[in-house]
Design an enzyme around this catalytic site. Structure first.
Site, PDB file in Angstrom:
ATOM      1  CB  THR A 238     115.054  20.172 -15.379  1.00 42.79           C
ATOM      2  OG1 THR A 238     115.815  19.584 -16.438  1.00 42.79           O
ATOM      3  CG2 THR A 238     115.853  21.236 -14.681  1.00 42.79           C
ATOM      4  CB  ALA A 239     113.539  14.756 -16.277  1.00 40.51           C
ATOM      5  NE  ARG A 240     106.557  14.993 -15.018  1.00 47.96           N
ATOM      6  CZ  ARG A 240     106.525  16.170 -15.654  1.00 47.96           C
ATOM      7  NH1 ARG A 240     107.491  17.050 -15.474  1.00 47.96           N
ATOM      8  NH2 ARG A 240     105.513  16.468 -16.454  1.00 47.96           N
ATOM      9  CD  GLU A 269     107.198  18.160  -8.609  1.00 48.04           C
ATOM     10  OE1 GLU A 269     106.280  18.836  -9.116  1.00 48.04           O
ATOM     11  OE2 GLU A 269     108.234  17.878  -9.210  1.00 48.04           O
ATOM     12  CG  HIS A 287     107.604  21.045 -11.661  1.00 45.04           C
ATOM     13  ND1 HIS A 287     107.149  19.759 -11.566  1.00 45.04           N
ATOM     14  CD2 HIS A 287     107.734  21.288 -12.997  1.00 45.04           C
ATOM     15  CE1 HIS A 287     107.011  19.251 -12.784  1.00 45.04           C
ATOM     16  NE2 HIS A 287     107.354  20.161 -13.661  1.00 45.04           N
ATOM     17  CB  ILE A 288     109.910  27.350 -11.868  1.00 46.64           C
ATOM     18  CG1 ILE A 288     111.376  27.274 -11.382  1.00 46.64           C
ATOM     19  CG2 ILE A 288     108.970  27.632 -10.721  1.00 46.64           C
ATOM     20  CD1 ILE A 288     111.957  28.625 -11.004  1.00 46.64           C
ATOM     21  N   GLY A 289     110.629  24.776 -14.383  1.00 47.56           N
ATOM     22  CA  GLY A 289     111.399  24.646 -15.625  1.00 47.56           C
ATOM     23  C   GLY A 289     110.791  25.414 -16.781  1.00 47.56           C
ATOM     24  CB  SER A 290     107.808  25.002 -18.719  1.00 44.75           C
ATOM     25  OG  SER A 290     106.798  24.718 -17.764  1.00 44.75           O
TER      26      SER A 290
HETATM   27  C1  DGY Z   1     105.867  19.653 -18.385  1.00 43.62           C
HETATM   28  O1  DGY Z   1     105.419  20.296 -19.323  1.00 43.62           O
HETATM   29  O2  DGY Z   1     105.895  18.422 -18.372  1.00 43.62           O
HETATM   30  C2  DGY Z   1     106.376  20.431 -17.218  1.00 43.62           C
HETATM   31  O3  DGY Z   1     106.957  19.623 -16.266  1.00 43.62           O
HETATM   32  C3  DGY Z   1     105.243  21.236 -16.589  1.00 43.62           C
HETATM   33  O4  DGY Z   1     104.166  20.425 -16.402  1.00 43.62           O
END
Ligand code: DGY
Length: 321
Positions: A238-240, A269, A287-290
């Site tokens: 869930t990082a990059r 992405e 990419h919906i972590g947040s």
């Molecule tokens: C972040 O805050 O880095 C998340 O990946 C969304 O951009």
């Protein structure tokens, strides 16, 4: 009445955030929410005093060099800052901030979702129901891996990593971690520290990546390191995307060396490596972590707190340079 400072907002932000923005600034909003090209970024920044970008805008050294002299701040709507060349910003005297803390819970939730979904083959089961192809219960049908009591390796024991560890303890998981620095014992809560990624990996029946994307972490999980994971390990990211070498991960998933991967972030992405989509043992999110209502509001307000401080000549809370 003095004129409000113009602020370029590169993507559509939550309504409450845009409303607050309008109170003190003249926001230049992105009504259609398309990703700006470098040329558009530079063009739309004309006359602005600050930019609020997301991670989708690449503020590379050449782009920063072309920004107008009026730009004083880049207050990113993100915790990650790999999309901004900090050295280039600093050399132009532009203050850069991010939004830490406020998205840690939401991101750890998605990491846990990926871990469980990948281990229990959730998307395969869901697809069977949706396509009306589920035929029968069977004692050998769609067997996954049990999570309870297993060992979880965490790369990057910062804010998100620590919350992930807490959530995983709810499943009686034993936590091992690698971090640049060992945490104070009271923050470890019994987690076992490893001074290198190589030492951590053989203990990681499940591996969750929570380190920032930097030149040092580029392709940190490559073929050599994947070979150190136990057979049937599950990898969660869930990082990059850049922290993972896609070809190496895909090869290990295809060969069955790894049981599954749960991924929310990807190289390049949204044009992700197409093989991820074809593999049954991947559980994929966009990419919906947040991406919770609460967190996205909080990220926007945190970016605005930083902007307000800079515009008032105060030190912003989350200054990167
Ligand atoms: C972040 O805050 O880095 C998340 O990946 C969304 O951009």
């Amino acid at each position: 009445m003095s004129k409000k400072p113009v602020v370029l907002v590169t993507r559509k932000l939550p309504a409450a955030v845009e409303t607050r923005l309008r109170q003190n600034y003249e926001p230049r909003l992105n009504q259609h929410d398309e990703v700006y090209t470098s040329d558009q970024l530079v063009e739309y920044a004309a006359g602005a005093e600050a930019i609020i970008p997301c991670h989708t805008e690449k503020l590379t050294a050449p782009v920063i060099a072309r920004l107008p002299d009026t730009i004083r701040a880049i207050t990113s709507f993100s915790v990650g800052f790999d999309h901004i060349d900090l050295t280039a910003a600093k050399s132009r005297g532009i203050i850069v901030t991010n939004t830490p803390d406020v998205l840690s819970d939401a991101t750890a939730e998605v990491a846990m979702l990926l871990l469980l979904g990948a281990a229990r083959r959730a998307h395969e089961g869901e697809a069977e129901i949706r396509t009306n192809s589920w035929r029968d219960w069977s004692a050998t049908y769609q067997l996954g891996l049990q999570v309870t009591g297993k060992r979880l390796g965490i790369i990057g024991m910062g804010r998100v990593g620590q919350i992930m560890a807490r959530r995983a303890r709810g499943f009686d998981m034993q936590i091992h971690y690698y971090n640049r620095n060992k945490l104070p014992t009271e923050l470890e809560c019994g987690a076992v520290y490893h001074a290198s990624v190589e030492s951590l990996l053989p203990h990681s029946e499940f591996l969750s990546i929570h380190c920032p994307a930097t030149p040092d972490t580029y392709h940190l999980l490559d073929a050599e390191r994947i070979a150190l994971l136990p057979d049937n390990a599950v990898v969660v990211n869930t990082a990059r995307g850049s922290v993972v070498d896609d070809e190496a991960l895909i090869a290990a998933l295809q060969s069955g060396r790894l049981f599954a991967a749960g991924l929310d972030v990807f190289n390049n992405e949204p044009a992700i490596h197409p093989t991820y989509r074809k593999l049954k043992n991947t559980f994929l999110l966009p990419h919906i972590g947040s991406a919770t209502r609460e967190t996205r509001d909080a990220m926007g307000f945190r970016a605005l707190d930083n902007l307000d401080a800079i515009m008032a000549g105060r030190e912003p809370r989350d200054r990167l340079v």
